[in-house]
Design a protein around this motif. Sequence first.
Motif, PDB file in Angstrom:
ATOM      1  N   ARG A   3       0.834  -1.206   0.000  1.00  0.00           N
ATOM      2  CA  ARG A   3       0.000   0.000   0.000  1.00  0.00           C
ATOM      3  C   ARG A   3       0.859   1.243   0.000  1.00  0.00           C
ATOM      4  O   ARG A   3       0.549   2.234  -0.658  1.00  0.00           O
ATOM      5  CB  ARG A   3      -0.940   0.005   1.205  1.00  0.00           C
ATOM      6  CG  ARG A   3      -2.006  -1.042   1.108  1.00  0.00           C
ATOM      7  CD  ARG A   3      -3.013  -0.897   2.186  1.00  0.00           C
ATOM      8  NE  ARG A   3      -2.372  -0.885   3.491  1.00  0.00           N
ATOM      9  CZ  ARG A   3      -3.035  -0.906   4.624  1.00  0.00           C
ATOM     10  NH1 ARG A   3      -4.326  -0.923   4.631  1.00  0.00           N
ATOM     11  NH2 ARG A   3      -2.390  -0.898   5.763  1.00  0.00           N
ATOM     12  N   ALA A 123      -7.450   0.592   2.533  1.00  0.00           N
ATOM     13  CA  ALA A 123      -8.444  -0.305   1.939  1.00  0.00           C
ATOM     14  C   ALA A 123      -9.795   0.360   2.127  1.00  0.00           C
ATOM     15  O   ALA A 123     -10.314   0.441   3.220  1.00  0.00           O
ATOM     16  CB  ALA A 123      -8.396  -1.661   2.627  1.00  0.00           C
ATOM     17  N   SER A 141      -5.958   1.325  -3.452  1.00  0.00           N
ATOM     18  CA  SER A 141      -6.071   0.046  -2.777  1.00  0.00           C
ATOM     19  C   SER A 141      -7.357  -0.647  -3.175  1.00  0.00           C
ATOM     20  O   SER A 141      -8.002  -0.289  -4.153  1.00  0.00           O
ATOM     21  CB  SER A 141      -6.002   0.285  -1.265  1.00  0.00           C
ATOM     22  OG  SER A 141      -5.887  -0.928  -0.585  1.00  0.00           O
TER      23      SER A 141
END
Length: 192
Positions: A3, A123, A141
């Motif tokens: 990420r 996320a 993400s």
Amino acid sequence: MRRILLATAALAMLAAAPAPAQQRSVKIGFISTFSGPTAVIGNDMRNSVELALDHLGRKMGGLPVEVIYEDDQQKPEVGVQKTQKLIESDKVNFIAGYIWSNVLLASLKPAVDSQTFLISANAGPSQIAGELCSPFYFSTSWQNDQTPEAMGEYMNQKGVKSVFLIGPNYAAGKTCSPACAPLSRAASSARS
């Protein structure tokens, strides 16, 4: 780490974009958790941003970059305050860095309402892919519910009848989709 690299890549892509003639620098607000037990993640992200900027000669679009770091303390109410400060007082062009979905969800509205670009390596909560979708929000993400959906479907295909899950009490920890719903019902009725 993936990420972090994706967020760094997104910021690097912005470096190639030409800046408006009147602009003298690029200001990035970076809100993350820099204190407490989960600070290790935020500090790793900050180090990644600094490394990326060093590789870019600390310029984006030919302009010097200023990054203003703010600690959300992993608290949604603090994240909102820091977001508003970056927008109203610091006049940032972009905001990035949110780790936690609950902080991101709380901070989203002030950013998109002010038309400040928000680039997230978090996320993303499914609400942002739906009712809270904005042209000022960019996710590098996946959605929070994609992982449990895939796992739920796999476990259904394998005939798993019960499962016990423990998740944190925030948006990503509460995600359950139609694919994992039969497992959730089975888990709540079968306690063995």
